[in-house]
Design an enzyme around this catalytic site. Structure first.
Site, PDB file in Angstrom:
ATOM      1  N   HIS A  99      15.664  -3.407   2.035  1.00 54.74           N
ATOM      2  CA  HIS A  99      15.632  -2.176   2.429  1.00 54.74           C
ATOM      3  C   HIS A  99      16.262  -1.646   3.322  1.00 54.74           C
ATOM      4  CE1 HIS A  99      11.309  -3.036   0.727  1.00 54.74           C
ATOM      5  NE2 HIS A  99      11.967  -2.459  -0.481  1.00 54.74           N
ATOM      6  N   HIS A 101      15.600   0.839   6.233  1.00 59.75           N
ATOM      7  CA  HIS A 101      14.496   1.265   7.013  1.00 59.75           C
ATOM      8  C   HIS A 101      15.192   2.468   7.937  1.00 59.75           C
ATOM      9  CE1 HIS A 101      10.905  -1.102   5.771  1.00 59.75           C
ATOM     10  NE2 HIS A 101      11.812  -1.616   5.132  1.00 59.75           N
ATOM     11  N   HIS A 117      10.829   3.330   4.811  1.00 60.94           N
ATOM     12  CA  HIS A 117      12.033   3.375   4.004  1.00 60.94           C
ATOM     13  C   HIS A 117      12.822   4.509   4.312  1.00 60.94           C
ATOM     14  CE1 HIS A 117      10.644   0.460   0.797  1.00 60.94           C
ATOM     15  NE2 HIS A 117      10.283  -0.080   1.917  1.00 60.94           N
ATOM     16  N   HIS A 125       9.026   5.881  -3.692  1.00 57.99           N
ATOM     17  CA  HIS A 125       9.381   4.746  -3.784  1.00 57.99           C
ATOM     18  C   HIS A 125       9.842   4.143  -5.081  1.00 57.99           C
ATOM     19  CE1 HIS A 125      10.547   0.429  -2.557  1.00 57.99           C
ATOM     20  NE2 HIS A 125       9.584  -0.031  -3.346  1.00 57.99           N
ATOM     21  N   HIS A 134      13.814   6.420  -3.019  1.00 53.80           N
ATOM     22  CA  HIS A 134      14.419   6.335  -1.691  1.00 53.80           C
ATOM     23  C   HIS A 134      15.905   5.834  -1.584  1.00 53.80           C
ATOM     24  CE1 HIS A 134      10.125   5.282  -0.201  1.00 53.80           C
ATOM     25  NE2 HIS A 134      10.126   6.519  -0.427  1.00 53.80           N
ATOM     26  N   ASP A 137      16.039   2.351  -0.717  1.00 53.40           N
ATOM     27  CA  ASP A 137      15.472   1.267  -1.788  1.00 53.40           C
ATOM     28  C   ASP A 137      16.618   0.374  -2.299  1.00 53.40           C
ATOM     29  OD1 ASP A 137      13.125   2.054  -1.324  1.00 53.40           O
ATOM     30  OD2 ASP A 137      12.903   3.598  -3.115  1.00 53.40           O
ATOM     31  N   HIS A 171      12.071  -8.675   3.189  1.00 55.31           N
ATOM     32  CA  HIS A 171      10.566  -8.932   3.360  1.00 55.31           C
ATOM     33  C   HIS A 171      10.234 -10.265   2.836  1.00 55.31           C
ATOM     34  CE1 HIS A 171       9.222  -4.819   4.093  1.00 55.31           C
ATOM     35  NE2 HIS A 171      10.681  -4.301   3.690  1.00 55.31           N
ATOM     36  N   ARG A 188       7.654  -8.016   7.199  1.00 56.56           N
ATOM     37  CA  ARG A 188       8.993  -8.262   7.389  1.00 56.56           C
ATOM     38  C   ARG A 188       9.388  -9.304   7.926  1.00 56.56           C
ATOM     39  NH1 ARG A 188       9.012  -1.530   9.163  1.00 56.56           N
ATOM     40  NH2 ARG A 188       7.838  -1.201   7.520  1.00 56.56           N
TER      41      ARG A 188
HETATM   42 ZN    ZN Z   1      11.162   2.802  -0.859  1.00 57.00          ZN
HETATM   43 CU    CU Z   2      11.531  -2.714   3.448  1.00 51.95          CU
END
Ligand code: ZN
Ligand code: CU
Length: 203
Positions: A99, A101, A117, A125, A134, A137, A171, A188
């Protein structure tokens, strides 16, 4: 501390101005005229601003505490869309949530200071192919048996300069593309700040 310094400086400057006025008034009669300042129209400003809008960004991903993942992610403006491509090593085999962030803030050793995010439009999400999700995403990247993931994806209808200063996060677990607010992808494993890319470096 800094504010106090500024206040003191201001007071000192104000005093200096009062003292300097008579001297300046005398000198002014013999001074040669200064050249006119360049025009500062709105048009000139917008040309300058436009010339400096980054089209090409890069994030170098480093491991969070207890992890080993490393990689490079390149983000390139392609018309209305952004092409994201890169390579990550030292992952566990399989899928890993991936993602953008909100914050390029890596002060916490677990990467949580990067925030949630990136979601400028207030969506839920979701997966990158869902009708609503998002902006950050990007779904999952998939590592092979050696723990290496190579990937290329598209962010539709967004500008790369709006991502500069935010964070790329990979992640430990898989993004299920539906759990709120972030796909239940677990801790993470790696984080990197999106910066303006050096055009002379195409590695
Ligand atoms: Zn998201
Ligand atoms: Cu993430």
């Amino acid at each position: 501390m800094k504010m106090r310094f500024v206040q003191r400086s201001f007071v000192a400057l104000a005093l200096a101005c009062c003292v300097a006025v008579p001297a300046f008034a005398v000198q002014q009669t013999t001074a040669t005229p200064r050249p006119a300042a360049p025009p500062t129209t709105g048009a000139a400003h917008s040309e300058i601003d436009h010339a400096h809008v980054p089209q090409h960004a890069v994030a170098v991903v480093f491991p969070t505490q207890g992890n080993d993942v490393r990689g490079v992610v390149v983000l390139q403006q392609d018309g209305d869309d952004i092409t994201v491509r890169g390579r990550m090593i030292n992952l566990t085999p399989g899928k890993h949530g991936f993602h953008i962030h909100q914050y390029g803030d890596l002060r916490s050793v677990d990467g949580k200071s990067a925030g949630g995010h990136y979601d400028p439009e207030g969506h839920d999400h979701g997966g990158p192919d869902a009708s609503s999700h998002h902006v950050g995403d990007l779904g999952n990247i998939e590592a092979n048996e050696e723990g290496t993931a190579e990937f290329k994806m598209t962010i539709k209808g967004h500008k790369v300069h709006l991502l500069v200063g935010r964070a790329i996060v990979v992640h430990e677990g898989e993004d299920d593309l539906k759990s709120q607010p972030s796909g239940a992808a677990g801790p993470r494993a790696g984080v990197g700040v999106v910066g303006i890319a050096n055009p002379e470096d195409n590695s």
